[in-house]
Design a protein around this motif. Sequence first.
Motif, short mmCIF file in Angstrom:
data_model
loop_
_atom_site.label_atom_id
_atom_site.label_comp_id
_atom_site.label_asym_id
_atom_site.label_seq_id
_atom_site.Cartn_x
_atom_site.Cartn_y
_atom_site.Cartn_z
N GLY A 27 48.87 17.46 -12.78
CA GLY A 27 50.16 17.59 -13.46
C GLY A 27 50.91 16.29 -13.27
N ASP A 28 51.81 16.27 -12.30
CA ASP A 28 52.58 15.04 -12.06
C ASP A 28 51.85 14.07 -11.13
OD1 ASP A 28 52.70 16.68 -9.85
OD2 ASP A 28 54.83 16.34 -9.45
N ARG A 29 50.65 14.41 -10.76
CA ARG A 29 49.90 13.55 -9.83
C ARG A 29 48.46 13.44 -10.29
NH1 ARG A 29 53.25 16.00 -5.20
NH2 ARG A 29 53.96 14.14 -4.13
N THR A 30 47.83 12.31 -9.91
CA THR A 30 46.46 12.06 -10.36
C THR A 30 45.58 11.72 -9.17
OG1 THR A 30 47.53 10.97 -12.23
CG2 THR A 30 45.12 10.77 -12.07
N LYS A 38 35.45 -3.04 -3.01
CA LYS A 38 35.77 -2.10 -4.09
C LYS A 38 37.23 -1.61 -4.03
CE LYS A 38 33.42 1.56 -6.55
NZ LYS A 38 32.30 2.47 -6.60
N ILE A 39 37.78 -1.51 -2.83
CA ILE A 39 39.16 -0.98 -2.74
C ILE A 39 40.21 -2.09 -2.67
CG2 ILE A 39 38.48 1.20 -1.63
CD1 ILE A 39 39.55 -0.05 1.03
N LYS A 40 39.74 -3.33 -2.75
CA LYS A 40 40.64 -4.48 -2.54
C LYS A 40 41.84 -4.48 -3.50
CE LYS A 40 39.30 -8.61 -3.21
NZ LYS A 40 38.42 -9.68 -3.49
N ASP A 41 41.62 -4.06 -4.73
CA ASP A 41 42.69 -4.18 -5.72
C ASP A 41 43.55 -2.92 -5.85
OD1 ASP A 41 41.97 -6.78 -6.24
OD2 ASP A 41 40.44 -6.16 -7.69
N TYR A 42 43.29 -1.93 -5.04
CA TYR A 42 44.13 -0.72 -5.07
C TYR A 42 45.39 -0.96 -4.25
CZ TYR A 42 40.46 2.09 -7.22
OH TYR A 42 39.53 2.59 -8.10
N GLU A 43 46.51 -0.51 -4.78
CA GLU A 43 47.75 -0.55 -3.98
C GLU A 43 47.72 0.64 -3.04
OE1 GLU A 43 51.76 -1.20 -5.59
OE2 GLU A 43 50.70 -1.50 -7.49
N GLU A 45 26.18 10.15 -0.06
CA GLU A 45 26.97 10.87 -1.07
C GLU A 45 28.47 10.58 -1.00
OE1 GLU A 45 26.85 11.63 1.86
OE2 GLU A 45 28.32 13.11 2.41
N THR A 46 28.89 9.71 -0.09
CA THR A 46 30.33 9.62 0.22
C THR A 46 31.15 9.02 -0.92
OG1 THR A 46 29.70 7.67 1.51
CG2 THR A 46 30.28 9.62 2.74
N MET A 47 32.37 9.54 -1.06
CA MET A 47 33.34 8.97 -2.00
C MET A 47 34.71 8.98 -1.33
SD MET A 47 34.08 11.90 -4.89
CE MET A 47 35.05 13.37 -4.50
N LEU A 48 35.64 8.24 -1.92
CA LEU A 48 37.01 8.20 -1.44
C LEU A 48 37.88 8.83 -2.53
CD1 LEU A 48 37.06 4.35 -0.63
CD2 LEU A 48 35.96 6.15 0.70
N THR A 49 39.02 9.36 -2.13
CA THR A 49 39.94 9.90 -3.12
C THR A 49 41.27 9.16 -3.03
OG1 THR A 49 38.91 12.08 -3.01
CG2 THR A 49 41.15 11.99 -3.89
N TYR A 50 41.75 8.72 -4.18
CA TYR A 50 43.01 7.94 -4.24
C TYR A 50 44.05 8.76 -4.99
CZ TYR A 50 46.11 3.99 -5.36
OH TYR A 50 47.18 3.15 -5.49
N LEU A 51 45.16 9.00 -4.34
CA LEU A 51 46.28 9.72 -4.98
C LEU A 51 47.20 8.66 -5.57
CD1 LEU A 51 47.85 12.31 -5.59
CD2 LEU A 51 48.80 12.19 -3.27
N ARG A 52 47.06 8.48 -6.87
CA ARG A 52 47.61 7.28 -7.51
C ARG A 52 49.13 7.17 -7.37
NH1 ARG A 52 45.79 7.25 -13.25
NH2 ARG A 52 43.79 6.71 -12.37
N GLU A 53 49.87 8.22 -7.71
CA GLU A 53 51.33 8.10 -7.76
C GLU A 53 51.92 7.85 -6.37
OE1 GLU A 53 49.50 10.35 -9.22
OE2 GLU A 53 49.83 9.91 -11.34
N ASP A 54 51.26 8.36 -5.34
CA ASP A 54 51.78 8.19 -3.98
C ASP A 54 51.09 7.06 -3.22
OD1 ASP A 54 53.65 10.63 -3.64
OD2 ASP A 54 51.84 11.45 -4.55
N LYS A 55 50.10 6.46 -3.87
CA LYS A 55 49.36 5.32 -3.27
C LYS A 55 48.77 5.69 -1.90
CE LYS A 55 52.10 1.77 -5.57
NZ LYS A 55 53.46 2.12 -5.88
N ILE A 56 48.17 6.88 -1.85
CA ILE A 56 47.52 7.31 -0.61
C ILE A 56 46.01 7.31 -0.83
CG2 ILE A 56 47.30 9.12 1.14
CD1 ILE A 56 50.00 10.20 0.31
N LEU A 57 45.28 6.68 0.08
CA LEU A 57 43.82 6.70 0.02
C LEU A 57 43.31 7.68 1.07
CD1 LEU A 57 41.27 5.26 -1.25
CD2 LEU A 57 41.25 3.86 0.84
N PHE A 58 42.47 8.61 0.62
CA PHE A 58 41.82 9.56 1.53
C PHE A 58 40.34 9.15 1.64
CE2 PHE A 58 45.28 11.76 -0.66
CZ PHE A 58 45.99 12.30 0.41
#
Length: 394
Positions: A133-136, A209-214, A149-162
């Motif tokens: 909804g308001d978050r991606t 790979k994560i270098k350009d993420y805020e 199999e590992t992946m990371l999850t990025y919560l875009r609007e809050d700029k949180i990396l899990f």
Amino acid sequence: MKPREIKRGVYWVGAIDWDRRLFDALIPLPDGTSYNAYLIQGSQKTALIDTVDPTTQDILLRHLDELKVTSIDYVVANHAEQDHSGTIPQVLAKYPQAKVVCTLKCKDMLTSLLMVPEEKFKTVADKENISLGDRTLEFIYAPWVHWPETMLTYLREDKILFPCDFFGSHLAATDLYVTDEGQVYEAAKRYYAEIMMPFRTHIEKNLEKIKDYEIDIIAPSHGPMHDKPEFIIKAYNSWVFDKPKNIVVLPYISMHGSTGQMVAYFVEALAEKGVTVKQFDLTVTDIGKLAMALVDAATIVIGTPTILVGPHPNVVYATFLANALRPKARFVSIIGSYGWGGKTVEQLAAMIPNLKAEVLEPVLCKGLPREADFKALDKLADTIAQKHKAEGFA
Ligand code: FEO
């Protein structure tokens, strides 16, 4: 601990395991650990990021009740290892409409490890998004941190990396964020050494790979969260990319004192030449500390007596671990004593194919070391000091 709000609608809902002292029936946990799970309540959908070790499932379920969570749409499984995935079946039982969001490889693993039924999965591609909804949520494939199999999850609007295990530390703490950087640095380095170091080349790619993420917050699934992400990213960069340091790691065993005399003499000889030595008596060593020392060492020297016809079994264990952890060390040697012969050097040399290291002339002596043996140790110390200088480690 109660659930903790990180940002509006984003909660820590994990469990702290203060008393756990061993992981994978192998890795010492001197400071316990935590299994961090996170709840994200978007305007339309709710997601749970990872779960907890099944031994602490009641805590996660209680947290969800305390937050009055009536519906979960997505259970994101960044990693299939059971300390994060093990409570997925219980969450699915409580919230039957939830889908497990993961990579295709992770689906295969969760099917075999936890028997999660086929219809419960929603697999995602690299960089795929899911809207709450308001978050991606954006999913970033990051294989081999530390399973395929590992992946990371990025919560875009809050700029949180899990990032699940990546950037984590086995550290039980009431503080949600890092408050004691020295303590967390040690715990995170130990974690890196034990879990991540064997996959250093993959870590390089994933850091890239994560270098350009805020990123404002890194919220790993073990240990405190990072509200100053540059601290842990810088540490990882240094562990992965820096040249080895002017350090010799010396794991050893001595049964009747002969190898012990050689180790003591050799350590002094190296120290006099300006080389830092970290020695570990394998009868009492915390193997996590040994692993940490291997992160930076330029040289590994193994000290062993001969028992039966080969190295002491504790030395075999430590050598096997060092080979499996694939440290950066460039030089390896062996010192020790024997009673009547044996194949110690050949057996140890055959155990380290993963180390891209030059084997320096070992020093083995019969019984107690004599003048010629001490001279040989001096020569080995000289060679190491010179090699470290020549390679720019000193
Ligand atoms: Fe914390 Fe690889 O599990």
